[in-house]
Design an enzyme around this catalytic site. Structure first.
Site, PDB file in Angstrom:
ATOM      1  N   ILE A  95       0.801  -1.231   0.000  1.00  0.00           N
ATOM      2  CA  ILE A  95       0.000   0.000   0.000  1.00  0.00           C
ATOM      3  C   ILE A  95       0.830   1.276   0.000  1.00  0.00           C
ATOM      4  O   ILE A  95       0.306   2.352  -0.234  1.00  0.00           O
ATOM      5  CB  ILE A  95      -0.981   0.065   1.191  1.00  0.00           C
ATOM      6  CG1 ILE A  95      -0.244  -0.090   2.529  1.00  0.00           C
ATOM      7  CG2 ILE A  95      -2.101  -0.948   1.061  1.00  0.00           C
ATOM      8  CD1 ILE A  95      -1.054   0.388   3.713  1.00  0.00           C
ATOM      9  N   GLU A  97       5.132   3.168   0.231  1.00  0.00           N
ATOM     10  CA  GLU A  97       6.584   2.983   0.311  1.00  0.00           C
ATOM     11  C   GLU A  97       7.225   4.259   0.827  1.00  0.00           C
ATOM     12  O   GLU A  97       6.690   5.347   0.681  1.00  0.00           O
ATOM     13  CB  GLU A  97       7.161   2.614  -1.061  1.00  0.00           C
ATOM     14  CG  GLU A  97       6.910   3.656  -2.149  1.00  0.00           C
ATOM     15  CD  GLU A  97       7.426   3.211  -3.506  1.00  0.00           C
ATOM     16  OE1 GLU A  97       7.496   1.991  -3.759  1.00  0.00           O
ATOM     17  OE2 GLU A  97       7.776   4.093  -4.295  1.00  0.00           O
ATOM     18  N   GLY A  98       8.352   4.087   1.475  1.00  0.00           N
ATOM     19  CA  GLY A  98       9.145   5.227   1.921  1.00  0.00           C
ATOM     20  C   GLY A  98      10.586   4.946   1.544  1.00  0.00           C
ATOM     21  O   GLY A  98      10.901   3.848   1.068  1.00  0.00           O
ATOM     22  N   VAL A 103       5.723  -0.823   2.598  1.00  0.00           N
ATOM     23  CA  VAL A 103       4.595  -0.919   3.518  1.00  0.00           C
ATOM     24  C   VAL A 103       3.500  -1.802   2.906  1.00  0.00           C
ATOM     25  O   VAL A 103       3.042  -1.553   1.792  1.00  0.00           O
ATOM     26  CB  VAL A 103       4.040   0.484   3.866  1.00  0.00           C
ATOM     27  CG1 VAL A 103       2.897   0.368   4.862  1.00  0.00           C
ATOM     28  CG2 VAL A 103       5.145   1.369   4.445  1.00  0.00           C
ATOM     29  N   ASP A 253       7.937  16.709  11.186  1.00  0.00           N
ATOM     30  CA  ASP A 253       7.816  16.360   9.755  1.00  0.00           C
ATOM     31  C   ASP A 253       6.362  16.027   9.409  1.00  0.00           C
ATOM     32  O   ASP A 253       6.092  15.058   8.723  1.00  0.00           O
ATOM     33  CB  ASP A 253       8.726  15.155   9.447  1.00  0.00           C
ATOM     34  CG  ASP A 253       9.019  15.016   7.960  1.00  0.00           C
ATOM     35  OD1 ASP A 253       8.849  16.009   7.217  1.00  0.00           O
ATOM     36  OD2 ASP A 253       9.431  13.923   7.540  1.00  0.00           O
ATOM     37  N   HIS A 255       4.046  16.638   7.332  1.00  0.00           N
ATOM     38  CA  HIS A 255       3.465  17.001   6.025  1.00  0.00           C
ATOM     39  C   HIS A 255       2.279  16.078   5.728  1.00  0.00           C
ATOM     40  O   HIS A 255       2.056  15.090   6.446  1.00  0.00           O
ATOM     41  CB  HIS A 255       4.535  16.954   4.930  1.00  0.00           C
ATOM     42  CG  HIS A 255       5.190  15.618   4.770  1.00  0.00           C
ATOM     43  ND1 HIS A 255       4.556  14.554   4.166  1.00  0.00           N
ATOM     44  CD2 HIS A 255       6.396  15.153   5.162  1.00  0.00           C
ATOM     45  CE1 HIS A 255       5.349  13.508   4.175  1.00  0.00           C
ATOM     46  NE2 HIS A 255       6.475  13.844   4.785  1.00  0.00           N
ATOM     47  N   GLY A 257       1.619  13.750   3.833  1.00  0.00           N
ATOM     48  CA  GLY A 257       1.814  12.313   3.611  1.00  0.00           C
ATOM     49  C   GLY A 257       1.900  11.558   4.937  1.00  0.00           C
ATOM     50  O   GLY A 257       1.845  10.327   4.958  1.00  0.00           O
TER      51      GLY A 257
HETATM   52  N1  LIG Z   1      -0.274   2.759   9.851  1.00  0.00           N
HETATM   53  C1  LIG Z   1      -0.376   2.930   8.531  1.00  0.00           C
HETATM   54  N2  LIG Z   1      -1.551   2.737   7.910  1.00  0.00           N
HETATM   55  C2  LIG Z   1      -1.685   2.905   6.576  1.00  0.00           C
HETATM   56  N3  LIG Z   1      -0.666   3.281   5.770  1.00  0.00           N
HETATM   57  C3  LIG Z   1       0.539   3.495   6.319  1.00  0.00           C
HETATM   58  C4  LIG Z   1       0.756   3.336   7.730  1.00  0.00           C
HETATM   59  N4  LIG Z   1       2.049   3.611   7.986  1.00  0.00           N
HETATM   60  C5  LIG Z   1       2.606   3.926   6.804  1.00  0.00           C
HETATM   61  N5  LIG Z   1       1.715   3.863   5.787  1.00  0.00           N
HETATM   62  C6  LIG Z   1       1.957   4.153   4.364  1.00  0.00           C
HETATM   63  O1  LIG Z   1       3.321   3.986   4.051  1.00  0.00           O
HETATM   64  C7  LIG Z   1       3.937   5.232   3.674  1.00  0.00           C
HETATM   65  C8  LIG Z   1       5.353   5.314   4.244  1.00  0.00           C
HETATM   66  O2  LIG Z   1       5.308   5.217   5.671  1.00  0.00           O
HETATM   67  P1  LIG Z   1       6.079   6.251   6.598  1.00  0.00           P
HETATM   68  O3  LIG Z   1       5.967   5.774   8.008  1.00  0.00           O
HETATM   69  O4  LIG Z   1       5.601   7.642   6.326  1.00  0.00           O
HETATM   70  O5  LIG Z   1       7.564   6.017   6.110  1.00  0.00           O
HETATM   71  P2  LIG Z   1       8.711   7.009   5.626  1.00  0.00           P
HETATM   72  O6  LIG Z   1       9.496   7.323   6.853  1.00  0.00           O
HETATM   73  O7  LIG Z   1       9.504   6.195   4.690  1.00  0.00           O
HETATM   74  O8  LIG Z   1       8.034   8.221   5.014  1.00  0.00           O
HETATM   75  C9  LIG Z   1       2.983   6.301   4.204  1.00  0.00           C
HETATM   76  O9  LIG Z   1       3.059   7.503   3.483  1.00  0.00           O
HETATM   77  C10 LIG Z   1       1.629   5.614   4.054  1.00  0.00           C
HETATM   78  O10 LIG Z   1       1.177   5.672   2.718  1.00  0.00           O
HETATM   79 MG   LIG Z   2       6.432   9.469   5.679  1.00  0.00          MG
END
Ligand SMILES: Nc1ncnc2c1ncn2[C@@H]1O[C@H](COP(=O)(O)OP(=O)(O)O)[C@@H](O)[C@H]1O
Ligand SMILES: [Mg+2]
Length: 400
Positions: A95, A97-98, A103, A253, A255, A257
């Site tokens: 769903i 990625e970072g 993810v 942070d 934002h 997203g």
């Molecule tokens: N608890 C969650 N429920 C649904 N989607 C999630 C969740 N955690 C992360 N994601 C999805 O994964 C993406 C990357 O996670 P995130 O924790 O923001 O990592 P990064 O540090 O790489 O930005 C998010 O932007 C979101 O789309």
């Molecule tokens: Mg993020």
């Protein structure tokens, strides 16, 4: 846009324990057997150096790996296949990625759906243009995520708006075939900015964060009208206020997203408690979850955990969105001293979110309705006034 700064700092706050240390300068950590901060959480306490910074005979070495494993409830790294057998990954979906990981949504053993954030660690391969995190660098994300998640069980300061941590696992082994297939499928349908996890060697280690599913991010969610954006704003404000009060928390942070939205029953009301005072917030059908604590700061029992953004000059030169201005404004507010608690940074991120809501960067289904215009005016008024507050706790105490 994702920025990464890997300079984790631990800082003893009381002036009599002046102690700043970088994890990466140490091969292991020292733990004082006679503890001077009794109530401090075990894992964090074990990472604090004594004020003289010198080894004495009654010190034992505790590595960051030990602390991570303790937080995972493990005594050793477990095989990937054992923790997540093929059968458990049948109903999985990628769903998101970072920079630091992939993810996936997966069906947990209890029958509900959870999110798995899979982060490769400790290897030498460059992944998505970045070095892999070491145990000492992933530790802060794990500790901060767990402490914020635990605010749902805290009596004095309570919130359920931070991502719920269900499990943290430290695993090693071949990247599951099923997850590789899902990675390919995502790449074909949506296009991935990441390197394929096929690159990882069979002995690769990973941290898997299992989180409750928070829904879609604010950037992609479409609200019915501004009343729902107002409900989300209220939830984020209350959550930040509660975390400021309990943990001297700054997100740093936030934002769009990193704000997730789930559609819920219209009548659902969320209870917060700020310094013992209950605040009820109507969801109006949208429930917000705050995620991603890579750059965040918390403090408890005199120990602050934070990333030293002063070593990440690049972050402060990005241009374009108001998001990038916020990093510079935070830096101005704290004088580039990121160990300090400067809750105005949370006010700045709220201002950013209000800006997104009122400039219609956030999308609405019914932007002409009376109710939309009414709440748009409310949001604009708050946006004009909020920068006068020094912390979100102060803003919430006065406004709710
Ligand atoms: N608890 C969650 N429920 C649904 N989607 C999630 C969740 N955690 C992360 N994601 C999805 O994964 C993406 C990357 O996670 P995130 O924790 O923001 O990592 P990064 O540090 O790489 O930005 C998010 O932007 C979101 O789309
Ligand atoms: Mg993020």
């Amino acid at each position: 846009m994702h920025y990464r700064s890997e300079k984790l700092r631990l800082f003893e706050v009381p002036s009599n324990c002046m102690c700043i240390t970088t994890y990466e300068s140490l091969s292991g950590y020292v733990q004082q057997e006679e503890k001077y901060i009794n109530d401090l959480d075990d894992s964090v306490r074990s990472l604090s150096l004594d004020s003289r910074g010198s080894l004495s005979p009654n010190l034992q070495i505790v590595t960051a790996k030990d602390v991570v494993l303790r937080r995972c409830g493990q005594t050793d790294v477990l095989p990937f296949e054992q923790c997540y057998p093929q059968s458990a990954l049948q109903h999985c979906q990628k769903i998101g990625e970072g920079v630091y990981g992939e993810v996936f949504l997966y069906r947990n053993p209890k029958g509900g759906t959870s999110v798995m954030k899979v982060i490769p660690i400790e290897g030498d391969l460059i992944v998505n243009g970045e070095k892999q995190k070491k145990f000492e660098e992933i530790l802060s994300e794990i500790v901060i995520a767990m402490e914020l998640s635990n605010l749902r069980n805290n009596e004095k300061n309570t919130t359920t708006s931070f991502s719920q941590v269900q499990n943290v696992k430290c695993v090693q082994g071949v990247y599951p075939e099923r997850l590789l297939d899902l990675w390919e499928l995502y790449d074909e349908t949506k296009g991935s900015e990441n390197d394929s996890p096929q690159m990882f060697p069979p002995h690769q280690q990973y941290i898997v964060l299992e989180l409750a599913n928070g829904g879609d991010d604010l950037e992609s969610y479409v609200f019915n009208n501004a009343q729902q954006a107002y409900a989300v704003f209220q939830q984020i404000a209350c959550a930040l206020a509660v975390a400021e009060a309990q943990l001297k928390f700054e997100h740093r942070d936030l934002h769009w997203g990193n704000v997730l939205i789930n559609t819920v029953n219209k009548s659902k009301v969320l209870p917060f408690r700020l310094n013992g005072k209950e605040i009820l917030v109507e969801t109006n059908g949208v429930e917000a979850t705050i995620i991603d604590f890579t750059l965040s700061r918390v403090e408890f029992d005199g120990v602050a955990i934070f990333y030293d953004l002063s070593l990440d000059d690049e972050l402060f030169h990005a241009k374009g969105d108001y998001q990038f201005e916020i990093y510079r404004l935070m830096q101005k507010a704290n004088g580039n001293m990121w160990q300090h608690f400067e809750p105005f940074s949370n006010i700045l991120w709220l201002h950013y979110i209000l800006d997104k809501a009122v400039t219609s960067a956030v999308r609405y289904k019914n932007p002409k309705s009376k109710i939309h215009l009414k709440y748009m005016a409310k949001l604009k008024k708050i946006k004009d006034e909020i920068l006068a507050f020094r912390s979100v706790a102060e803003f919430v105490a006065e406004s709710f």
